[in-house]
Write an enzyme that holds these catalytic residues in place. Structure first.
Site, mmCIF file in Angstrom:
data_model
loop_
_atom_site.group_PDB
_atom_site.id
_atom_site.type_symbol
_atom_site.label_atom_id
_atom_site.label_comp_id
_atom_site.label_asym_id
_atom_site.label_seq_id
_atom_site.Cartn_x
_atom_site.Cartn_y
_atom_site.Cartn_z
ATOM 1 N N ASP A 9 0.696 -1.180 0.085
ATOM 2 C CA ASP A 9 -0.335 0.063 0.084
ATOM 3 C C ASP A 9 0.757 1.422 0.210
ATOM 4 O OD1 ASP A 9 -2.052 1.617 0.384
ATOM 5 O OD2 ASP A 9 -1.615 1.679 2.759
ATOM 6 N N ASP A 11 -0.119 4.780 0.765
ATOM 7 C CA ASP A 11 -0.669 6.230 1.857
ATOM 8 C C ASP A 11 -0.314 5.147 3.559
ATOM 9 O OD1 ASP A 11 -1.000 8.617 0.605
ATOM 10 O OD2 ASP A 11 -2.582 7.572 -0.298
ATOM 11 N N GLU A 56 -14.337 4.514 7.900
ATOM 12 C CA GLU A 56 -13.251 3.462 7.449
ATOM 13 C C GLU A 56 -12.453 2.670 8.026
ATOM 14 O OE1 GLU A 56 -10.353 5.250 5.407
ATOM 15 O OE2 GLU A 56 -8.846 3.912 4.634
ATOM 16 N N SER A 124 -2.641 1.313 -5.248
ATOM 17 C CA SER A 124 -2.866 2.268 -3.862
ATOM 18 C C SER A 124 -4.424 2.793 -4.144
ATOM 19 C CB SER A 124 -1.897 3.679 -3.960
ATOM 20 O OG SER A 124 -2.624 4.713 -3.439
ATOM 21 N N ALA A 125 -4.605 2.901 -3.075
ATOM 22 C CA ALA A 125 -6.716 3.370 -3.769
ATOM 23 C C ALA A 125 -5.730 5.330 -3.658
ATOM 24 C CB ALA A 125 -7.129 3.264 -2.041
ATOM 25 N N LYS A 173 -8.835 -3.522 -3.298
ATOM 26 C CA LYS A 173 -7.986 -3.241 -3.381
ATOM 27 C C LYS A 173 -7.757 -5.346 -3.638
ATOM 28 C CE LYS A 173 -5.185 0.024 -1.474
ATOM 29 N NZ LYS A 173 -4.372 0.238 -0.297
ATOM 30 N N ASP A 198 -0.891 -0.728 5.976
ATOM 31 C CA ASP A 198 -2.086 -0.313 7.297
ATOM 32 C C ASP A 198 -3.724 -0.610 7.289
ATOM 33 O OD1 ASP A 198 -2.787 1.448 5.125
ATOM 34 O OD2 ASP A 198 -3.502 3.134 6.580
HETATM 35 P P1 TMP Z 1 -4.933 3.837 1.051
HETATM 36 O O1 TMP Z 1 -3.825 3.690 1.761
HETATM 37 O O2 TMP Z 1 -5.516 2.142 1.120
HETATM 38 O O3 TMP Z 1 -4.573 3.705 -0.385
HETATM 39 O O4 TMP Z 1 -6.096 4.557 1.315
HETATM 40 C C1 TMP Z 1 -6.472 5.783 0.870
HETATM 41 C C2 TMP Z 1 -6.241 6.505 1.520
HETATM 42 O O5 TMP Z 1 -6.816 8.227 1.181
HETATM 43 C C3 TMP Z 1 -7.573 5.988 2.281
HETATM 44 O O6 TMP Z 1 -6.500 5.865 4.091
HETATM 45 C C4 TMP Z 1 -8.393 7.401 3.638
HETATM 46 C C5 TMP Z 1 -7.680 8.252 2.174
HETATM 47 N N1 TMP Z 1 -8.651 9.443 1.437
HETATM 48 C C6 TMP Z 1 -8.811 10.695 1.425
HETATM 49 O O7 TMP Z 1 -7.464 11.255 2.794
HETATM 50 N N2 TMP Z 1 -9.116 11.735 1.176
HETATM 51 C C7 TMP Z 1 -10.051 11.501 -0.011
HETATM 52 O O8 TMP Z 1 -10.720 12.579 0.030
HETATM 53 C C8 TMP Z 1 -10.101 10.113 0.255
HETATM 54 C C9 TMP Z 1 -11.326 9.734 -1.279
HETATM 55 C C10 TMP Z 1 -9.435 9.432 0.424
HETATM 56 MG MG MG Z 2 -3.099 2.944 3.047
#
Ligand code: TMP
Ligand code: MG
Length: 260
Positions: A9, A11, A56, A124-125, A173, A198
């Site tokens: 991942d 973020d 979340e 990554s999202a 994911k 995470d």
């Molecule tokens: P990930 O770490 O699982 O790839 O997800 C991305 C993170 O981004 C998730 O914890 C939520 C965050 N996020 C924001 O901080 N702002 C936003 O506008 C969106 C849609 C997600």
């Molecule tokens: Mg993350």
């Protein structure tokens, strides 16, 4: 070493959760907090974050409950961002001016994986254009690094119009958003996996790997530590708390790469 691949991942896993007693930004937050977003846009994006982020990470809701709400959050955030006339040419400066930090030890991790030709898949999202720029500015965007994420779609004038699909959020994911990428098929001999995440949503990132012989799941438990510890310990093989470094990962990599 020839059988190893790393799936991570971005973020709050490769990037830091906290720095100097404050929260570090996600790739979305980097845009949200930047000078290119109007005050009204900033407020609306912050309201979305305050509404959806607790959902979340809520350990008392099921993934089935969370999924449609995450689609809602990402869709609304991407719509707001797409109204802000963000210019492609501003991305590098936005990242440079942000407070983002990669975890300590990122250099060793990226350098070692590159040196030993171990593929690193960043799933990554977050926002792909932003995270690619972060690793580019850190001088670690090597040829063994592949990224799947949400990418911005710019018009002919370089202005953000929309995000490209498929939408990736915290809880999809898995293979469903990798259709047509062939990535894991090409790496079918890489049957030993180190997975870094995470979120409980990061646990399915390796589902598209055709045959898994060994998988070591390492989870950073950043937030709501007491409430979530039980679930993290059940799901991850190693759970790291209050650790803003990649030291554990680097120790394991050193052992695997140098001993084999
Ligand atoms: P990930 O770490 O699982 O790839 O997800 C991305 C993170 O981004 C998730 O914890 C939520 C965050 N996020 C924001 O901080 N702002 C936003 O506008 C969106 C849609 C997600
Ligand atoms: Mg993350």
């Amino acid at each position: 070493m020839n059988k190893l691949q790393v799936i991570s991942d971005f973020d709050m896993t490769l990037s830091r959760f906290g720095c100097n007693g404050r929260r570090c930004p996600t790739s979305h937050n980097i845009l949200d907090n930047s000078r290119v977003i109007s005050e009204d846009g900033k407020k609306k994006l912050k309201d979305l974050l305050h509404h959806y982020y607790p959902i979340e990470i809520d350990p008392n809701r099921t993934l089935e409950e969370k999924r449609p709400l995450m689609v809602e959050w990402w869709t609304r955030a991407h719509e707001l961002l797409s109204q802000q006339k963000i210019q492609k040419g501003d991305i590098a400066q936005i990242v440079r001016e942000s407070e983002v930090m990669l975890r300590d030890g990122f250099n060793e991790m990226f350098d070692q994986l590159h040196k030993y030709n171990v593929p690193l898949f960043i799933f990554s999202a977050g926002v792909g254009d932003i995270l690619e720029e972060i690793i580019r500015q850190a001088n670690v965007f090597y040829s063994n690094v592949n990224v799947v994420s949400n990418y911005m779609d710019f018009d002919d004038n370089g202005v953000l119009r929309r995000f490209k699909g498929p939408l990736i959020h915290t809880y999809n994911k898995n293979n469903s958003v990798l259709q047509g990428t062939e990535y894991f098929q090409q790496l079918s001999t890489r049957t030993s996996i180190i997975l870094l995440g995470d979120s409980m949503g990061d646990l399915t990132m390796a589902d598209g790997v055709p045959s898994v012989e060994n998988i070591l799941k390492i989870g950073f438990l950043n937030d709501k530590v007491e409430e979530r510890r039980g679930k993290y310990l059940d799901a991850y093989d190693i759970v790291l708390e209050s650790d803003e470094t990649l030291d554990v990962v680097n120790g394991i990599l050193r052992y695997i790469l140098i001993k084999t």
